[in-house]
Design a protein around this motif. Structure first.
Motif, PDB file in Angstrom:
ATOM      1  N   ASN A 173       0.839  -1.208   0.000  1.00 33.49           N
ATOM      2  CA  ASN A 173       0.000   0.000   0.000  1.00 33.49           C
ATOM      3  C   ASN A 173       0.871   1.254   0.000  1.00 33.49           C
ATOM      4  OD1 ASN A 173      -2.381   1.509   0.025  1.00 33.49           O
ATOM      5  ND2 ASN A 173      -2.488   1.512   2.276  1.00 33.49           N
ATOM      6  N   ILE A 174       1.722   1.335  -1.015  1.00 32.28           N
ATOM      7  CA  ILE A 174       2.641   2.458  -1.105  1.00 32.28           C
ATOM      8  C   ILE A 174       1.875   3.756  -1.292  1.00 32.28           C
ATOM      9  CG2 ILE A 174       2.954   2.284  -3.620  1.00 32.28           C
ATOM     10  CD1 ILE A 174       5.931   2.876  -3.134  1.00 32.28           C
ATOM     11  N   GLN A 175       2.389   4.825  -0.667  1.00 30.79           N
ATOM     12  CA  GLN A 175       1.743   6.124  -0.736  1.00 30.79           C
ATOM     13  C   GLN A 175       2.714   7.152  -1.320  1.00 30.79           C
ATOM     14  OE1 GLN A 175      -1.577   6.459  -0.040  1.00 30.79           O
ATOM     15  NE2 GLN A 175      -1.476   4.226   0.289  1.00 30.79           N
ATOM     16  N   MET A 176       2.186   8.355  -1.527  1.00 31.94           N
ATOM     17  CA  MET A 176       2.987   9.402  -2.147  1.00 31.94           C
ATOM     18  C   MET A 176       4.245   9.717  -1.331  1.00 31.94           C
ATOM     19  SD  MET A 176       1.487  10.387  -4.976  1.00 31.94           S
ATOM     20  CE  MET A 176       2.106  12.044  -5.252  1.00 31.94           C
ATOM     21  N   ASP A 177       4.100   9.693   0.023  1.00 30.23           N
ATOM     22  CA  ASP A 177       5.278  10.038   0.829  1.00 30.23           C
ATOM     23  C   ASP A 177       6.270   8.883   0.925  1.00 30.23           C
ATOM     24  OD1 ASP A 177       3.749   8.392   2.356  1.00 30.23           O
ATOM     25  OD2 ASP A 177       3.575   9.741   4.081  1.00 30.23           O
ATOM     26  N   ASP A 178       5.952   7.725   0.302  1.00 30.73           N
ATOM     27  CA  ASP A 178       6.909   6.620   0.228  1.00 30.73           C
ATOM     28  C   ASP A 178       7.814   6.722  -0.990  1.00 30.73           C
ATOM     29  OD1 ASP A 178       5.963   5.356   2.531  1.00 30.73           O
ATOM     30  OD2 ASP A 178       4.368   4.337   1.416  1.00 30.73           O
ATOM     31  N   ALA A 179       7.561   7.723  -1.832  1.00 33.73           N
ATOM     32  CA  ALA A 179       8.375   7.887  -3.034  1.00 33.73           C
ATOM     33  C   ALA A 179       9.744   8.443  -2.651  1.00 33.73           C
ATOM     34  CB  ALA A 179       7.665   8.815  -4.016  1.00 33.73           C
ATOM     35  N   GLY A 180      10.755   8.152  -3.499  1.00 36.74           N
ATOM     36  CA  GLY A 180      12.084   8.705  -3.246  1.00 36.74           C
ATOM     37  C   GLY A 180      13.199   7.732  -3.580  1.00 36.74           C
ATOM     38  N   ASN A 181      14.348   8.037  -3.020  1.00 35.19           N
ATOM     39  CA  ASN A 181      15.555   7.252  -3.295  1.00 35.19           C
ATOM     40  C   ASN A 181      15.716   6.173  -2.229  1.00 35.19           C
ATOM     41  OD1 ASN A 181      18.100   6.380  -4.096  1.00 35.19           O
ATOM     42  ND2 ASN A 181      19.131   7.939  -2.871  1.00 35.19           N
ATOM     43  N   TYR A 182      15.623   4.910  -2.647  1.00 35.26           N
ATOM     44  CA  TYR A 182      15.823   3.777  -1.742  1.00 35.26           C
ATOM     45  C   TYR A 182      17.274   3.292  -1.899  1.00 35.26           C
ATOM     46  CZ  TYR A 182      10.888   3.467  -0.627  1.00 35.26           C
ATOM     47  OH  TYR A 182       9.628   3.736  -0.162  1.00 35.26           O
ATOM     48  N   THR A 183      17.974   3.220  -0.781  1.00 37.04           N
ATOM     49  CA  THR A 183      19.381   2.795  -0.786  1.00 37.04           C
ATOM     50  C   THR A 183      19.532   1.520   0.034  1.00 37.04           C
ATOM     51  OG1 THR A 183      20.138   5.091  -0.945  1.00 37.04           O
ATOM     52  CG2 THR A 183      21.770   3.450  -0.272  1.00 37.04           C
ATOM     53  N   CYS A 184      20.233   0.566  -0.550  1.00 38.31           N
ATOM     54  CA  CYS A 184      20.572  -0.671   0.160  1.00 38.31           C
ATOM     55  C   CYS A 184      22.069  -0.648   0.463  1.00 38.31           C
ATOM     56  CB  CYS A 184      20.209  -1.880  -0.700  1.00 38.31           C
ATOM     57  SG  CYS A 184      20.951  -3.433  -0.102  1.00 38.31           S
ATOM     58  N   TRP A 185      22.404  -0.662   1.756  1.00 35.98           N
ATOM     59  CA  TRP A 185      23.806  -0.731   2.183  1.00 35.98           C
ATOM     60  C   TRP A 185      24.123  -2.177   2.577  1.00 35.98           C
ATOM     61  CZ3 TRP A 185      27.712   2.709   2.025  1.00 35.98           C
ATOM     62  CH2 TRP A 185      27.405   4.058   1.817  1.00 35.98           C
ATOM     63  N   ALA A 186      25.210  -2.720   1.995  1.00 36.00           N
ATOM     64  CA  ALA A 186      25.695  -4.057   2.363  1.00 36.00           C
ATOM     65  C   ALA A 186      26.987  -3.885   3.166  1.00 36.00           C
ATOM     66  CB  ALA A 186      25.958  -4.899   1.118  1.00 36.00           C
ATOM     67  N   PHE A 187      27.094  -4.619   4.272  1.00 32.77           N
ATOM     68  CA  PHE A 187      28.240  -4.473   5.170  1.00 32.77           C
ATOM     69  C   PHE A 187      28.795  -5.849   5.535  1.00 32.77           C
ATOM     70  CE2 PHE A 187      29.624  -4.423   9.713  1.00 32.77           C
ATOM     71  CZ  PHE A 187      30.831  -3.766   9.509  1.00 32.77           C
ATOM     72  N   ASN A 188      30.130  -5.966   5.484  1.00 37.56           N
ATOM     73  CA  ASN A 188      30.814  -7.201   5.884  1.00 37.56           C
ATOM     74  C   ASN A 188      31.507  -6.945   7.218  1.00 37.56           C
ATOM     75  OD1 ASN A 188      32.815  -9.295   6.227  1.00 37.56           O
ATOM     76  ND2 ASN A 188      32.606  -9.782   4.053  1.00 37.56           N
ATOM     77  N   LYS A 189      31.104  -7.670   8.249  1.00 27.50           N
ATOM     78  CA  LYS A 189      31.611  -7.418   9.596  1.00 27.50           C
ATOM     79  C   LYS A 189      33.057  -7.868   9.784  1.00 27.50           C
ATOM     80  CE  LYS A 189      29.798 -11.774  11.474  1.00 27.50           C
ATOM     81  NZ  LYS A 189      28.898 -12.378  12.483  1.00 27.50           N
ATOM     82  N   VAL A 190      33.587  -8.668   8.853  1.00 28.20           N
ATOM     83  CA  VAL A 190      34.980  -9.105   8.957  1.00 28.20           C
ATOM     84  C   VAL A 190      35.890  -8.198   8.144  1.00 28.20           C
ATOM     85  CG1 VAL A 190      36.605 -10.982   8.506  1.00 28.20           C
ATOM     86  CG2 VAL A 190      34.326 -11.484   9.410  1.00 28.20           C
TER      87      VAL A 190
END
Length: 707
Positions: free
Chosen positions: A279-296
């Motif tokens: 149920n996406i809304q107008m204020d859900d629009a924008g830039n989605y960023t996925c950060w991947a992190f390796n703990k080692v």
């Protein structure tokens, strides 16, 4: 009744020693006895009848004595001391530890008590090499990180004359550009390890007795995350309000990457690979960023996707309207993407290397340049380093005075590094005027090193070593350069063959593990300032310098006389200083005793005719110890303040026991025209004076008595 005597020697199996007595014939037989290197062996000796003991005896190995004894007094040869034990009552000999070169024939000769029987025998000892043990593999790195670490695998096995081979799976490992084997093959080094180096490594050991293979060592290289792949399902250029979609993020990483989702720079507190939006809304629009992190590996990677949402219409739109909306959306998306590309934090490299006491900077330029780090925080683990807002900065106690931040970019500079500064640093900034949140991480490795204190003094023809110590000790060097007096290269090494400068080939040795330099057969021309530059595989650079002074050894000083009673001390060598002593007291300038400016010369004035001038007799006593010290004699005539008229005296060729004088070749004094009380007991004394003023009453010195 005639007594029968027997001697038996047993080692792992019974071996008979022959015997002899006054009534028995000597019979010699040999027995071969096996043993294992580093193991034990015992030559058991028994005497029959048991009322006889080995009172005197000797064990020999070829022509060498192992041990001999008389009663309970035992003398071991030094080579066997501490590893053989004798039982003197029977002659039993035990080896606590046998070597390969112990193999051979041993002979025992004993004389019994109380009957004094002479007995002897022989035994052959065969020592086999020790079998190799099951080898084990150890690594210097627990979790090797791709590109960062150098992995060193060491194979350990006990045994005699062990040889080593390495296998990765079923393929034997050999030297390549990145893989190096030590001279004895015990150590396998992989420089700049890659994920393709993953595998099961085996160490195979062998000698001419046995062999063995280690358990597999699984090399698990940690890497990533690589650039994530971000997909949207279902994919649409524009989503209507109320729609549902799933964003999927995946990145190659070992171990598996951890994920975090952001919308327009704000965390969504979602840490899964998938982000479901219902149920996406107008204020859900924008830039989605996925950060991947390796703990080692402590590395980050990100991917972005722009999601556009339009309001849901109750009636259909015309084709022209739809086309217009689509074009507008495309333009909007292009602008957003441009902004996303433009507003970014250019992070520092993942790992930085520094030196204790040195400087280092975490550069954080922001693109575009019209954006500034309006506010931000640098943290070390959970400890705050600095917080700033605009030009107002607050440094915590441990960092105050030695770090500084640039408020416009967030760049952090350490003016003086400590060993405890090693670790992970995080930065979070908010830009102005666009108010975009940016963050980044960097790992700092601080190394400490020391070098031999300067100056170092060396002697011609001797050797000297410039020691370099680096902590932590597992640091791997990439290049080492030693120069002399700035311009002349002594040694250059950049990971391959070592290049020695002119005059140092064959006289220098570089330790590529530490950077230490050894010089052999020093010459005076080796003096100067030696500068070293060391670069590690991580890029850390270390420099230092040592001053070397090579001197000629000081020769044994020689004292020379002249008729003015001037003593000159001569010695060769570099930067020689001089001191004079009368007995144990240092000689200083007085009214009559003068030292030259360089103190090489000592002059005593008014010492003429000291034998016959009652007021100057002390002059002789002052001069005497110097002469005696030079000539190796400290026995001088007793001088009286009075004197008798000159007279001829006979020449006597002897010296009394009270005056232990010596010379080589033998010299004799000739007394002439003089006689003084107290001197009679030193007639004909042999002196080692090369020359004596004739005014002292001596005619001269002769290699033998004059006729």
């Amino acid at each position: 009744m005639e007594m029968e005597v027997r001697v038996a020697v047993v080692l792992a199996a019974l071996s008979t020693f022959s015997y002899c007595s006054s009534a028995a014939k000597l019979i010699t037989s040999q027995s071969s006895v096996p043993a294992t290197e580093n193991g034990e062996a015992t030559f058991n000796v028994s005497i029959d009848p048991d009322n006889q003991t080995a009172f005197i005896g000797i064990w020999t190995f070829g022509s060498q004595t192992v041990v001999n004894w008389v009663g309970t007094t035992i003398i071991y040869r030094e080579y066997y001391g501490g590893r053989v034990l004798l039982t003197p009552a029977t002659g039993t000999l035990k080896f606590d530890k046998v070597f390969l070169n112990d193999s051979g024939e041993y002979t025992l000769v004993i004389t019994t008590a109380p009957s004094s029987f002479n007995l002897n025998g022989k035994v052959q000892l065969k020592v086999e090499p020790e079998s190799v043990s099951v080898p084990t593999i150890q690594s210097n790195v627990t979790n090797p990180v791709e590109f960062n670490d150098t992995v060193t695998l060491t194979c350990t096995a006990s045994g005699s004359d062990v040889s080593y081979r390495w296998f990765n799976g079923s393929s034997e490992v050999s030297d390549t550009q990145r893989i190096h084997l030590s001279a004895d093959n015990r150590t396998l080094t992989i420089s700049g390890v890659l994920r393709s180096d993953d595998g099961r490594f085996y160490c195979y050991v062998y000698n001419h007795v046995s062999n063995g293979t280690s358990k597999p060592f699984s090399l698990d290289v940690k890497y990533g995350p690589d650039l994530p792949i971000l997909s949207v399902s279902p994919f649409k250029p524009v989503y209507s309000a109320g729609s549902s979609l799933i964003l999927q993020c995946s990145a190659q990483s070992s171990p598996t990457a951890q994920y975090q989702w952001f919308l327009n720079g704000t965390s969504l507190n979602k840490r899964n690979q998938q982000l479901e939006i219902s149920n996406i809304q107008m204020d859900d629009a924008g830039n989605y960023t996925c950060w991947a992190f390796n703990k080692v590996t402590l590395r980050y990677a990100a991917a972005q996707k722009v999601i556009d949402v339009i309001a849901k219409r109750d009636r259909d739109l015309s084709a022209g309207a739809i086309a217009g909306i689509t074009i507008g959306v495309i333009l909007f998306v292009a602008i957003i993407i441009a902004l996303i590309v433009i507003f970014c934090l250019i992070s520092p490299q993942n790992v930085l290397n520094g030196i204790v006491g040195g400087e280092i900077t975490f550069n954080l330029p922001i693109d575009p340049v019209d954006q500034t780090a309006n506010s931000g925080t640098w943290e070390f683990g959970s400890t705050v380093v600095v917080i700033w807002t605009g030009s107002n900065m607050i440094y915590t106690k441990d960092y105050r005075g030695r770090v500084e931040v640039s408020p416009s970019t967030g760049t952090l500079k350490f003016n003086k590094l400590f060993a405890t500064d090693s670790g992970e640093y995080t930065v979070l900034i908010t830009t102005a005027p666009s108010m975009i949140d940016l963050n980044g991480r960097v790992e700092l490795k601080v190394y400490d090193y020391s070098i031999t204190p300067s100056p170092i003094f060396g002697q011609s023809s001797d050797n000297v070593t410039f020691d370099v110590s680096i902590k932590p000790t597992n640091m791997v060097l990439q290049a080492v350069t030693w120069t002399v007096n700035i311009t002349n290269n002594a040694v250059i090494w950049t990971g391959g063959a070592i290049s020695y400068g002119q005059g140092y080939e064959g006289r220098a040795h570089l330790n590529t593990m530490t950077g230490s330099l050894s010089l052999f057969r020093l010459t005076l021309s080796d003096s100067g300032q030696y500068n070293v530059t060391i670069i590690t595989t991580g890029g850390a650079s270390m420099t230092g310098n040592i001053t070397l002074k090579v001197l000629d050894p000081v020769a044994v000083p020689k004292i020379q006389f002249n008729d003015a009673v001037t003593l000159s001390c001569m010695a060769s060598g570099s930067d020689v200083s001089y001191q004079w002593f009368n007995g144990s007291s240092e000689v200083l300038d007085t009214e009559r005793i003068l030292l030259s400016v360089d103190r090489k010369t000592l002059m005593i004035s008014r010492v003429t005719l000291p034998f016959f001038h009652p007021t100057l007799v002390n002059d002789w006593r002052e001069a005497a110890p110097f002469i005696g010290t030079r000539m190796g004699s400290s026995c001088f005539p007793a001088i009286s303040r009075g004197h008798t008229p000159w007279a001829e005296v006979p020449l006597l060729h002897r010296k009394l026991s009270g005056c232990p004088l010596s010379s080589s070749p033998r010299h004799f004094l000739v007394w002439r025209k003089c006689r003084a009380p107290g001197m009679i007991r030193h007639w004909g004394a042999a002196w080692r004076w090369p020359r004596v003023p004739t005014g002292l009453g001596f005619q001269g010195l002769y290699p033998r008595p004059p006729v």
